[in-house]
Scaffold this motif. Structure first.
Motif, short mmCIF file in Angstrom:
data_model
loop_
_atom_site.label_atom_id
_atom_site.label_comp_id
_atom_site.label_asym_id
_atom_site.label_seq_id
_atom_site.Cartn_x
_atom_site.Cartn_y
_atom_site.Cartn_z
N VAL A 222 0.82 -1.14 0.01
CA VAL A 222 -0.06 0.03 -0.23
C VAL A 222 0.75 1.15 -0.14
CG1 VAL A 222 -1.66 1.22 1.36
CG2 VAL A 222 -1.88 -1.11 1.17
N THR A 223 2.00 1.02 0.75
CA THR A 223 2.86 2.49 0.87
C THR A 223 3.44 2.50 -0.64
OG1 THR A 223 3.48 2.07 3.17
CG2 THR A 223 4.79 3.43 1.93
N VAL A 234 -2.27 8.51 1.59
CA VAL A 234 -2.00 6.91 1.69
C VAL A 234 -0.40 6.38 2.11
CG1 VAL A 234 -1.79 4.75 0.11
CG2 VAL A 234 -3.61 6.46 0.05
N VAL A 235 0.26 7.38 1.51
CA VAL A 235 1.89 6.88 1.90
C VAL A 235 2.24 7.31 3.47
CG1 VAL A 235 4.25 7.80 1.78
CG2 VAL A 235 2.71 7.51 -0.34
N SER A 236 1.65 8.41 4.03
CA SER A 236 1.79 8.93 5.52
C SER A 236 1.11 7.75 6.47
CB SER A 236 1.20 10.03 5.73
OG SER A 236 0.07 10.35 5.28
N ASN A 237 -0.14 7.52 6.30
CA ASN A 237 -0.81 6.27 6.99
C ASN A 237 -0.25 5.00 6.97
OD1 ASN A 237 -3.13 7.91 8.38
ND2 ASN A 237 -3.22 8.64 6.22
N ALA A 238 -0.17 4.61 5.73
CA ALA A 238 0.45 2.96 5.51
C ALA A 238 1.80 3.02 5.93
CB ALA A 238 0.17 2.76 4.05
N GLY A 239 2.42 4.24 5.66
CA GLY A 239 4.00 3.99 6.11
C GLY A 239 4.08 4.08 7.74
N ILE A 240 3.40 5.05 8.29
CA ILE A 240 3.49 5.12 9.69
C ILE A 240 2.90 3.78 10.24
CG2 ILE A 240 2.73 6.18 12.02
CD1 ILE A 240 2.67 8.88 10.20
N ALA A 275 -4.99 1.68 8.52
CA ALA A 275 -4.30 2.01 7.42
C ALA A 275 -5.29 1.59 6.34
CB ALA A 275 -2.96 1.37 7.24
N ILE A 276 -5.80 0.16 6.22
CA ILE A 276 -6.61 -0.13 5.47
C ILE A 276 -7.99 0.47 5.36
CG2 ILE A 276 -8.04 -2.20 4.50
CD1 ILE A 276 -5.02 -2.33 4.02
N GLY A 277 -8.32 1.10 6.52
CA GLY A 277 -9.60 1.73 6.51
C GLY A 277 -9.76 2.79 6.00
N LEU A 278 -8.53 3.57 5.78
CA LEU A 278 -8.36 5.03 5.06
C LEU A 278 -8.58 4.83 3.61
CD1 LEU A 278 -5.54 6.73 7.09
CD2 LEU A 278 -7.86 7.22 6.93
N LEU A 279 -8.40 3.48 3.21
CA LEU A 279 -8.58 3.34 1.60
C LEU A 279 -9.87 3.01 1.32
CD1 LEU A 279 -5.50 0.54 1.16
CD2 LEU A 279 -5.68 3.17 0.63
N GLY A 280 -10.97 3.23 2.37
CA GLY A 280 -12.29 3.03 1.98
C GLY A 280 -13.22 2.73 2.93
N PRO A 281 -12.81 1.60 3.81
CA PRO A 281 -13.74 1.06 4.73
C PRO A 281 -14.33 2.05 5.39
CG PRO A 281 -12.01 -0.72 4.28
CD PRO A 281 -11.67 0.86 3.60
N TYR A 282 -13.37 2.93 6.19
CA TYR A 282 -14.01 3.97 7.37
C TYR A 282 -15.40 4.79 6.43
CZ TYR A 282 -9.83 3.92 10.32
OH TYR A 282 -8.96 3.56 11.40
N GLY A 283 -15.35 4.97 5.32
CA GLY A 283 -16.15 5.77 4.74
C GLY A 283 -17.57 4.66 4.36
N SER A 284 -17.12 3.54 4.03
CA SER A 284 -18.28 2.84 3.58
C SER A 284 -18.96 1.66 4.38
CB SER A 284 -17.66 2.00 2.06
OG SER A 284 -16.61 1.21 2.36
#
Length: 405
Positions: A222-223, A234-240, A275-284
């Motif tokens: 993902v990073t 995406v970079v910041s959240n997945a990287g951290i 990190a995965i949640g920020l790709l879509g699951p958080y909102g959907s």
């Protein structure tokens, strides 16, 4: 070493100020109830109870808190009753009351706190109460149809005010302690047998390592994807998150002691789901955010427990009962939750000003309140059933504190 209990004074002049403070609080209760108010009278009655308890327990009318604290407490209460600088004055009452409660706990229970510990206790308690009050206001609005919280921004500004007041109260109290010469460093204890206790099955010897490595590989992918698409969020959240998953490995190499496979999986899963949640699951996915927050809060709770337990073992001048540890864990997690929500709020505001996509996103008032609720759920779950996973972490912190002396 001075304990917090020594701040209960027996001087006549101090006692006069104390009883005048009690009468003032009772007067505020009467006037506010007559005006139809309910919140300020509750604060005022809480102040009365906290102030008179030492006198009741010691059966000595002169046993009162320091007059400086009483003046500050009554001053904030009067300002809140007059609706001056709300909510700063309200959280000022909470901060002063938190210190008074710290004294009462030290006097009435087997718990022994030192002044330096009470500084953090005041700050954390103020922030935690702000979180609980925000949850309460939202619940009242939902049931009664009122609008105590009109928007998420209203709640966030309240939480920010509580944080500012809490930090200011802690800093001011520390300065006061130094001025009167009552702030001293804690005395470390001798190493206990607990430091030699081995953790549960280490990650390297468990099949769980394949699950952990799989999540780490996904976060790495993902990073890389974020870098390729020039997506800063995406970079910041997945990287951290990826960096967080290597904390058990770093700790093991730094201290020569393996972290248990269960705890390593716990840490990795929390970072992975966020990190995965920020790709879509958080909102959907409606429940995804609550599950992630509960898991993350449980980790914060474990860290909070480890810190409190390490301090308890490290210093000869503090004694914490199991019940008090539970309270500290819950307060610590709620305060950490407030900090996280403020970071998200600040990130959103900065992104709006700069015209960029927000790295961290808040999804409205309901989302923020539910985050705080499930922070508390995760804290209680760990405090009641999962603290054994963090005993090894507490021993490492305790050993580090002793080594730093």
């Amino acid at each position: 070493m001075t304990t917090i209990e020594e701040f209960v004074r027996g001087e006549r002049l101090n006692a006069v100020v104390g009883w005048m403070a009690v009468l003032t609080c009772l007067l505020v209760v009467g006037l506010e109830l007559r005006a139809g108010e309910t919140l300020v009278p509750v604060f005022a009655l809480g102040c009365v109870v906290a102030v008179v308890l030492p006198a009741v327990v010691r059966r000595d009318p002169s046993a009162m808190l320091p007059w400086e604290l009483l003046v500050v407490l009554v001053g904030f209460l009067l300002a809140r009753a007059a609706s001056v600088a709300v909510p700063l004055s309200g959280y000022g009452v909470v901060a002063a009351l938190a210190l008074a409660v710290a004294v009462d706990v030290d006097v009435l229970t087997p718990v022994d706190m030192t002044p330096w510990f009470s500084v953090g206790f005041v700050t954390v308690t103020t922030m935690a109460i702000a979180a609980l009050w925000g949850i309460t206001q939202y619940a009242i609005d939902a049931v009664a149809g009122t609008t105590h919280l009109a928007s998420n921004a209203d709640l966030m500004w309240d939480l920010l005010a509580a944080t500012v007041v809490g930090v200011a109260a802690g800093v001011t109290f520390e300065a006061y302690l130094r001025r009167v010469g009552r702030l001293a460093a804690p005395e470390p204890t001798a190493p206990s047998d607990d430091t030699a206790r081995q953790d549960r099955v280490p990650l390297s010897a468990s099949r769980l390592r394949y699950v952990v490595r799989g999540m780490q590989a996904t976060l790495l992918a993902v990073t890389v994807y974020g870098v390729a698409t020039v997506d800063l969020a995406v970079v910041s959240n997945a990287g951290i998150a990826l960096g967080v998953t290597f904390v058990p490995t770093v700790v093991g190499r730094r201290y020569g002691r393996s972290v248990s496979a269960g705890l390593a999986l716990w840490i990795t899963a929390a970072a992975f789901l966020h990190a995965i949640g920020l790709l879509g699951p958080y909102g959907s996915v409606g429940w995804y955010d609550q599950v992630t927050h509960t898991l993350s809060a449980s980790l914060v709770a474990g860290v909070g427990y480890a810190i409190v337990r390490a301090v308890d073992h490290w210093s000869t001048d503090v004694t914490f009962t199991p019940a008090f540890r539970v309270v500290c864990v819950v307060l610590f997690v709620l305060a950490a939750g407030v900090c996280w929500e403020l970071v998200e709020f600040g990130a959103g505001g900065a992104a709006s000003l700069l015209g960029h996509e927000a790295v961290l996103v808040q999804y409205g008032l309901r989302d923020t309140v539910l985050d705080l609720v499930f922070d508390a759920v995760g804290a209680l779950a760990v405090a009641l059933w999962g603290i054994s996973y963090f005993d090894g972490v507490a021993d490492l912190i305790s050993a580090s504190l002793r080594a730093s002396k």
